[in-house]
Design an enzyme around this catalytic site. Structure first.
Site, PDB file in Angstrom:
ATOM      1  N   GLU A   1       9.998  16.782  14.834  1.00  0.00           N
ATOM      2  CA  GLU A   1      10.341  16.505  13.427  1.00  0.00           C
ATOM      3  C   GLU A   1       9.481  17.397  12.525  1.00  0.00           C
ATOM      4  OE1 GLU A   1       9.091  12.753  11.610  1.00  0.00           O
ATOM      5  OE2 GLU A   1      11.028  12.599  10.615  1.00  0.00           O
TER       6      GLU A   1
ATOM      7  N   GLU B   1      10.455   1.438  10.361  1.00  0.00           N
ATOM      8  CA  GLU B   1      11.407   2.530  10.137  1.00  0.00           C
ATOM      9  C   GLU B   1      10.615   3.806  10.349  1.00  0.00           C
ATOM     10  OE1 GLU B   1      14.435   1.923   9.832  1.00  0.00           O
ATOM     11  OE2 GLU B   1      14.609  -0.063   8.956  1.00  0.00           O
TER      12      GLU B   1
ATOM     13  N   CYS C   1      14.025  11.054   6.117  1.00  0.00           N
ATOM     14  CA  CYS C   1      14.038  10.730   7.548  1.00  0.00           C
ATOM     15  C   CYS C   1      15.427  10.933   8.147  1.00  0.00           C
ATOM     16  CB  CYS C   1      13.583   9.304   7.752  1.00  0.00           C
ATOM     17  SG  CYS C   1      14.548   8.135   6.781  1.00  0.00           S
TER      18      CYS C   1
ATOM     19  N   LYS D   1       0.858  -1.186   0.000  1.00  0.00           N
ATOM     20  CA  LYS D   1       0.000   0.000   0.000  1.00  0.00           C
ATOM     21  C   LYS D   1       0.889   1.230   0.000  1.00  0.00           C
ATOM     22  CE  LYS D   1      -1.848   2.846   2.798  1.00  0.00           C
ATOM     23  NZ  LYS D   1      -1.689   4.058   1.969  1.00  0.00           N
TER      24      LYS D   1
END
Ligand code: NAD
Length: 485
Positions: free
Chosen positions: A389, A256, A290, A180
């Site tokens: 973040e 992750e 990331c 997906k």
């Protein structure tokens, strides 16, 4: 080439065929660089997810399970070859979906996507397992089996790169899959399904369902009782929701997740090298990586010199049209994300920060979710922009005086993904590297990857490791066989 490739409408791929959603449900696909609708995407529901999972489950017992490791390796190599044959087309679709510069999509995303398959094709052929002889009593040896049906849930920042980083070892280990992709970036995954079929993977082994996450295709996949494992890359809070959803059926999980990575610059480092790489580690892919080093700490004696050069070089970065030659920073993924990043720039000002570069829209761009590469100074270590973040082209720069203090600041976060350390002092490099809490630590470099090495985050940046042997640990199960001698 760029003018010849048209965006595609994206359908699911189930049991070797492209299919629409029940009742033809779709959502729009928007190009973030132009804000135009460039196509429609099938909106997957529980029904489509179930059909895809059932196809994957059946395929585990079909011709795929007869493929020897060598045959699987050949198929993987062929997938990598076809990706390279179609690399310009894939890079164009990736740039249209994400807003990233075409040149980056070509050189980084698509090249690496092909390499993911080539790497695991080779790795597979040299894979062994354990064997022990126990005195003269017994011989023990382990065999490797696939885990089963693997659900793959992906983010939008490096769509094909990250999807293939999962798909290649998943197929190498003999599993079947339902992928997906992120709702924002459906195109390259749609083409990948066709490439995988063309390379000779039997129908049903790889399936694709498009759609949204919560209460939609994403959660249907994570809750499905016939999905044996979930590999997820995305936000930490989504990881937590998936863990809850997967708990009743005890799925194997690989995560992750997010990061807020420190980039630590000691005064003895080679400043020109630092600046060249820090431009990339700050703003590559609009800061939507990331691993970006968004918290920059500079030892006080070189703070001013670093800042002056870094600001100057940042202002020279070409921002705008992803298809214009030389563009280094494109558009961020969506209006929603654009607003979120702008909100953080506002917070930085409210927190007493000074915007020394960027902070607004690049001049001349009327349309598109463009944000100038932005550098903020003067914040304290507790400010939200230093701690949270942002996942956009925004970095903070703080001076430091003591090694111990910068290590403490670097570790003062619930994330633990990457860290970069700049120093020419060998002992300090090792010392600091051992003390920073991160899964991926670079000394005097950034984003230098060898796919054999363990990749993943500490703390709330991930669970498990990917890469080489570590990927096989996740995508296979070991059974031990004992033979009495
Ligand atoms: P996200 O978590 O919002 O979405 C990722 C995927 O999860 C999408 O496909 C989405 O549809 C799906 N999803 C969302 N909610 C779900 C749910 N409840 N159940 C099932 N599926 C669900 O992340 P994003 O915004 O696409 O990506 C950005 C994040 O990804 C950042 O935090 C970034 O640091 C992280 N990331 C980490 C790595 C890494 O290797 N550690 C790599 C890339 C991105």
């Amino acid at each position: 080439m760029i003018n010849k490739v048209r965006p595609i409408d994206c359908r699911h791929f189930i049991n070797g065929q492209y299919v629409d959603s029940d009742k033809g449900r779709t959502f729009d696909n928007i190009n973030p660089a132009t804000e135009e609708v460039i196509g429609v995407v099938a909106e997957g529901t529980q029904e489509e997810v179930d059909a895809a999972v059932q196809a994957a489950k059946r395929a585990l017992k079909g011709p795929w399970c007869e493929f020897t490791p060598n045959e699987r390796s050949n198929v993987l190599r062929r997938i990598g070859d076809i990706i390279l044959e179609r690399k310009e087309e894939l890079a164009i679709l990736e740039a249209m979906d994400t807003g990233k510069p075409y040149e980056m999509a070509l050189e980084v995303d698509i090249t690496r996507a092909a390499y993911n398959f080539h790497f695991f094709a080779d790795y597979l052929t040299s894979l062994g397992t354990e064997a022990y002889q126990q005195d003269d009593q017994a011989l023990h040896y382990a065999i490797r089996r696939p885990v089963g049906v693997v659900g793959m849930i992906n983010p939008w920042n490096l769509p094909l790169l990250l999807l293939t980083w999962k798909m290649a070892p998943c197929l190498a280990a003999g599993n079947t899959a339902v992928m997906k992709p992120a709702e924002w970036t459906p195109m390259t995954a749609t083409v990948l399904a066709e490439i995988i079929k063309e390379a000779g993977v039997p129908d049903g082994v790889v399936n694709l369902v498009h759609g949204f996450g919560p209460n939609a295709a994403g959660s249907a996949l994570t809750e499905h009782p016939d999905v044996d494992a979930i590999t997820f890359t995305g936000e930490t809070k989504t990881g937590s929701a998936i863990m809850k959803a997967a708990a009743p059926t005890l799925k194997k999980l690989s995560y992750e997740l997010g990061g807020k990575n420190p980039n630590i610059i000691f005064a003895d480092a080679d400043l020109d090298e630092v600046i060249d790489t820090t431009l990339k580690s700050s703003f590559m892919n609009q800061g939507e990586v990331c691993l970006c080093g968004s918290r920059i700490y500079v030892e006080r004696p070189v703070y001013e010199a670093f800042l002056e050069k870094f600001v100057d070089r940042t202002k020279q970065l070409q921002v705008g049209d992803p298809f214009k030659e030389g563009t280094k920073v494109g558009a961020v993924i969506s209006k929603e994300h654009y607003d979120r990043v702008q909100q953080y720039i506002g917070i930085a000002k409210e927190e007493g920060g000074t915007i020394v570069a960027g902070g607004g829209r690049p001049k001349g761009e009327q349309k598109g979710y463009y944000i100038e590469p932005t550098i903020v100074t003067g914040l304290t270590r507790d400010s939200r922009c230093v701690r949270e973040e942002i996942f956009g082209p925004v970095v903070t720069v703080l001076p430091f005086d003591e090694e111990e203090d910068v290590i403490e600041q670097a570790n003062d976060t619930h994330y633990g993904l990457g860290t970069t350390i700049w120093t020419n002092d060998l002992r300090r490099a090792h010392r600091v590297a051992h003390k920073v809490e991160a899964g991926i630590i670079w000394v005097n470099t950034w984003y230098l990857r060898d796919l054999r090495t363990p990749f993943g985050g500490l703390k709330q940046s991930g669970i498990g490791r990917e890469g080489g042997m570590h990927s096989f640990e996740f995508y296979s199960e070991l059974s031990n066989i004992t033979i009495k001698l």
